[in-house]
Structure formats: structure tokens, C-alpha cells
Scaffold this motif. Structure first.
Motif, mmCIF file in Angstrom:
data_model
loop_
_atom_site.group_PDB
_atom_site.id
_atom_site.type_symbol
_atom_site.label_atom_id
_atom_site.label_comp_id
_atom_site.label_asym_id
_atom_site.label_seq_id
_atom_site.Cartn_x
_atom_site.Cartn_y
_atom_site.Cartn_z
ATOM 1 N N TYR A 277 0.825 -1.209 0.000
ATOM 2 C CA TYR A 277 0.000 0.000 0.000
ATOM 3 C C TYR A 277 0.860 1.260 0.000
ATOM 4 O O TYR A 277 0.435 2.306 -0.513
ATOM 5 N N PHE A 278 2.053 1.167 0.563
ATOM 6 C CA PHE A 278 2.995 2.286 0.467
ATOM 7 C C PHE A 278 3.390 2.518 -0.989
ATOM 8 O O PHE A 278 3.457 3.665 -1.455
ATOM 9 N N VAL A 279 3.646 1.441 -1.717
ATOM 10 C CA VAL A 279 3.971 1.556 -3.142
ATOM 11 C C VAL A 279 2.793 2.172 -3.898
ATOM 12 O O VAL A 279 2.979 3.030 -4.775
ATOM 13 N N ASN A 280 1.568 1.734 -3.578
ATOM 14 C CA ASN A 280 0.383 2.336 -4.209
ATOM 15 C C ASN A 280 0.337 3.837 -3.972
ATOM 16 O O ASN A 280 0.081 4.623 -4.894
ATOM 17 N N SER A 281 0.556 4.248 -2.728
ATOM 18 C CA SER A 281 0.511 5.678 -2.402
ATOM 19 C C SER A 281 1.574 6.461 -3.155
ATOM 20 O O SER A 281 1.308 7.559 -3.675
ATOM 21 N N VAL A 282 2.781 5.917 -3.238
ATOM 22 C CA VAL A 282 3.876 6.608 -3.930
ATOM 23 C C VAL A 282 3.567 6.735 -5.422
ATOM 24 O O VAL A 282 3.715 7.822 -6.017
ATOM 25 N N VAL A 283 3.140 5.644 -6.050
ATOM 26 C CA VAL A 283 2.855 5.665 -7.483
ATOM 27 C C VAL A 283 1.710 6.627 -7.790
ATOM 28 O O VAL A 283 1.794 7.452 -8.722
ATOM 29 N N ILE A 284 0.638 6.547 -7.022
ATOM 30 C CA ILE A 284 -0.519 7.415 -7.256
ATOM 31 C C ILE A 284 -0.153 8.880 -7.034
ATOM 32 O O ILE A 284 -0.508 9.760 -7.828
ATOM 33 N N THR A 285 0.579 9.159 -5.970
ATOM 34 C CA THR A 285 0.934 10.548 -5.652
ATOM 35 C C THR A 285 1.852 11.142 -6.707
ATOM 36 O O THR A 285 1.610 12.260 -7.201
ATOM 37 N N LEU A 286 2.912 10.430 -7.081
ATOM 38 C CA LEU A 286 3.867 10.974 -8.048
ATOM 39 C C LEU A 286 3.248 11.109 -9.438
ATOM 40 O O LEU A 286 3.465 12.117 -10.132
ATOM 41 N N THR A 287 2.469 10.117 -9.859
ATOM 42 C CA THR A 287 1.849 10.186 -11.183
ATOM 43 C C THR A 287 0.827 11.314 -11.250
ATOM 44 O O THR A 287 0.804 12.090 -12.219
ATOM 45 N N THR A 288 -0.008 11.403 -10.237
ATOM 46 C CA THR A 288 -1.009 12.470 -10.204
ATOM 47 C C THR A 288 -0.354 13.839 -10.217
ATOM 48 O O THR A 288 -0.767 14.741 -10.965
ATOM 49 N N THR A 289 0.675 14.016 -9.398
ATOM 50 C CA THR A 289 1.346 15.312 -9.322
ATOM 51 C C THR A 289 2.016 15.658 -10.643
ATOM 52 O O THR A 289 1.952 16.822 -11.089
ATOM 53 N N ALA A 290 2.657 14.689 -11.287
ATOM 54 C CA ALA A 290 3.319 14.951 -12.572
ATOM 55 C C ALA A 290 2.303 15.394 -13.630
ATOM 56 O O ALA A 290 2.556 16.349 -14.387
ATOM 57 N N ILE A 291 1.160 14.729 -13.687
ATOM 58 C CA ILE A 291 0.133 15.105 -14.665
ATOM 59 C C ILE A 291 -0.401 16.504 -14.373
ATOM 60 O O ILE A 291 -0.543 17.340 -15.280
ATOM 61 N N ILE A 292 -0.680 16.785 -13.106
ATOM 62 C CA ILE A 292 -1.229 18.091 -12.742
ATOM 63 C C ILE A 292 -0.241 19.207 -13.044
ATOM 64 O O ILE A 292 -0.616 20.258 -13.587
ATOM 65 N N VAL A 293 1.024 19.006 -12.719
ATOM 66 C CA VAL A 293 2.031 20.046 -12.967
ATOM 67 C C VAL A 293 2.188 20.292 -14.458
ATOM 68 O O VAL A 293 2.261 21.454 -14.909
ATOM 69 N N ALA A 294 2.240 19.237 -15.267
ATOM 70 C CA ALA A 294 2.390 19.402 -16.715
ATOM 71 C C ALA A 294 1.201 20.146 -17.308
ATOM 72 O O ALA A 294 1.371 21.094 -18.102
ATOM 73 N N VAL A 295 -0.016 19.748 -16.931
ATOM 74 C CA VAL A 295 -1.214 20.415 -17.460
ATOM 75 C C VAL A 295 -1.275 21.860 -16.984
ATOM 76 O O VAL A 295 -1.638 22.773 -17.750
ATOM 77 N N THR A 296 -0.903 22.103 -15.738
ATOM 78 C CA THR A 296 -0.950 23.462 -15.194
ATOM 79 C C THR A 296 0.029 24.376 -15.913
ATOM 80 O O THR A 296 -0.311 25.523 -16.253
ATOM 81 N N LEU A 297 1.245 23.901 -16.139
ATOM 82 C CA LEU A 297 2.241 24.725 -16.829
ATOM 83 C C LEU A 297 1.777 25.098 -18.233
ATOM 84 O O LEU A 297 1.828 26.275 -18.633
#
Length: 282
Positions: A73-93
């Protein structure tokens, strides 16, 4: 008269120090309680013992026991958090650049989009989760990381976009116009001028998004069952009908808090600089 003023100044300083100390104690007390409980045995917690022998048995069990689900579940949290943040930052920029520098876009588009972002942020995320649950069940994506990532991007992108456009509007237009006069394409202006100037503000936004996604509970609770469960949901599993496993709950909460604390320590100056200075490069 001079002595009276000095006495008042000392009293004011002492009162301010006492108020700050009291506030710090109130803020840190829950974490100190959590920290102490994480190293107690279950019997020490149930008997409310203030004097106890610290133990690492619970943390060792969470991390290394074959039946523990903390690591998956730690791996799930890391993957979900990093992927979500990367998508949001790219779209926001990209969106912030287009809305603030591309001149042939409709002038009302930015206002409409930011108005939608503000309206979306006013509504609790939990009001949308029921609809997402039905949609992902029908698409066969329930209890997958993809479903939680899509929902998390939808939930936190409006906040990041609002901040990104706000920071982008503080960038001096003369610098972008100068790059245009020099013959730079949109991609060159975006990469070599826009991104360096908005970097501080977007760093603050990135850290905020990371914190929100890492600590998100309702989305992961409703859109996951076993495979895609994240750590905040995993912690609640220790609260059962028969008993509440305080030791496991406190130890897992402590382990979940460590990445967040490290992120805040490293990124505190970026958050303050980005939110207060509007991402203008000094």
C-alpha cells in the motif's frame, strides 16, 4: 518613567514568548502523543501507562511481516501521488502559459476557466466520488491505480491551475515579448523564459498537490477495495468492531507522516517564496 517602559517591554516580551510556547505545545502535542504511542505495546496503551519500555515490535511487524500489507500500500501511495502530481504540474504549466501569453485566445476563456476552478474548489470532493464510483465500475477500472489517479487529477487540478495562472500573471510581459522579438517559438519561450520565471511558484503548488494527494482519504476509500488501497485507508483498517489496534494504527501513522515531514522541511522555503512573491524571479 524609563524603568516603567522597560518593565512593560520585558512583560510584553515574556507574554509573547509564553503565548508562542503555549501555541507550539498545542500544535505539537498530538504528534508527540502519536510518537509515544507508536513505541508502546498494546497493553501499555490500554492501561494508559506514561512510563513504559519503548519497543520496535509493531513497526518491525508492519515493515517486515509477510502478512503485512504496509509495503504494497505504500507503493500504491507513492505511485498514485507521483503520477497524479506529474500530470497536474504538466497540465498546469501548459494551461497557464496558454491562458496568459497566447494572444489569439478568447479573452473570456481565462475568466470562465478560473471561475469554474473556484466553483469546483468550493465543493467537497466527496460529492463527486459517488459518481466516479459508478463510472469506474462500469468501465472495469474499480480498485485500480488508474481510477484513483484520474479522480485525484480531477479533484486537485483546479486548485493547481488557479495558482499557476495567478503566478503566470505576475511574470513581466516584457520578457516574453523580448523573446518573441528575438524570434523564439512558443516552445522556446515556454521552456527558456516562462518555466524558469514560474519555477518558484510551481514548486509551491507541486508541494501542496503532493501533500493533498498523499493524505487523500475519500477518493481512495470509495474507489479501492484491496489492490489499489492507499496508506490512509490502510490505517483505518486497524479500527475493527472487536477492538481498535492502537499500536498498529499509531505506528503506521508515524511511518506515513515521515515522508510528509521531510517534504515540508525541504520545501518550506519554496512554499513561502512561491505563495508570497508570486513567482517573480528576483
Amino acid at each position: 518613567m524609563l524603568l516603567s517602559l522597560r518593565r512593560r517591554a520585558r512583560l510584553f516580551t515574556a507574554g509573547r514568548a509564553a503565548a508562542i510556547t503555549l501555541y507550539a505545545v498545542l500544535v505539537l502535542f498530538p504528534f508527540i502523543w502519536l510518537l509515544s504511542t507508536a513505541f508502546k505495546k498494546q497493553i501499555d496503551i490500554l492501561l494508559a501507562r506514561f512510563v513504559f519500555t519503548p519497543t520496535l515490535d509493531t513497526i518491525r511487524e508492519l515493515l517486515f511481516d509477510p502478512g503485512s500489507m504496509f509495503i504494497p500500500y505504500f507503493v500504491n501511495s507513492v505511485v498514485i501521488t507521483l503520477t497524479t502530481t506529474a500530470i497536474i504540474v504538466a497540465v498546469t504549466l501548459l494551461s497557464a502559459y496558454a491562458l496568459t501569453t497566447v494572444r489569439n485566445l478568447p479573452s473570456a476563456l481565462s475568466a470562465i476557466l478560473l471561475g469554474w476552478c473556484m466553483l469546483f474548489n468550493l465543493l467537497p470532493v466527496v460529492t463527486f466520488v459517488g459518481s466516479w464510483f459508478n463510472i469506474f465500475r462500469q468501465l472495469g477500472l474499480y480498485d485500480t491505480r488508474i481510477a484513483i489517479i484520474i479522480a485525484s487529477v480531477t479533484a486537485w487540478l483546479p486548485m493547481a491551475l488557479w495558482l499557476g495562472v495567478t503566478f503566470a500573471r505576475e511574470i513581466p510581459k516584457e520578457l516574453l515579448d523580448a523573446a518573441c522579438v528575438d524570434g523564439c517559438s512558443h516552445w522556446q519561450r515556454f521552456r527558456f523564459v516562462f518555466v524558469p520565471l514560474i519555477k518558484s511558484g510551481m514548486t509551491a503548488s507541486t508541494i501542496l498537490v503532493l501533500l493533498f494527494v498523499w493524505n487523500d482519504f475519500p477518493i481512495a476509500l470509495i474507489l479501492s477495495s484491496e489492490q489499489a488501497r492507499t496508506l490512509p485507508v490502510y490505517i483505518t483498517a486497524f479500527s475493527q468492531n472487536e477492538q481498535i489496534r492502537y499500536a498498529e494504527m499509531s505506528s503506521s501513522s508515524l511511518l506515513v507522516s515521515i515522508p510528509v515531514l521531510l517534504l515540508l522541511v525541504v520545501g518550506q522555503r519554496f512554499i513561502v517564496k512561491g505563495l508570497l512573491s508570486g513567482a517573480v524571479k528576483s
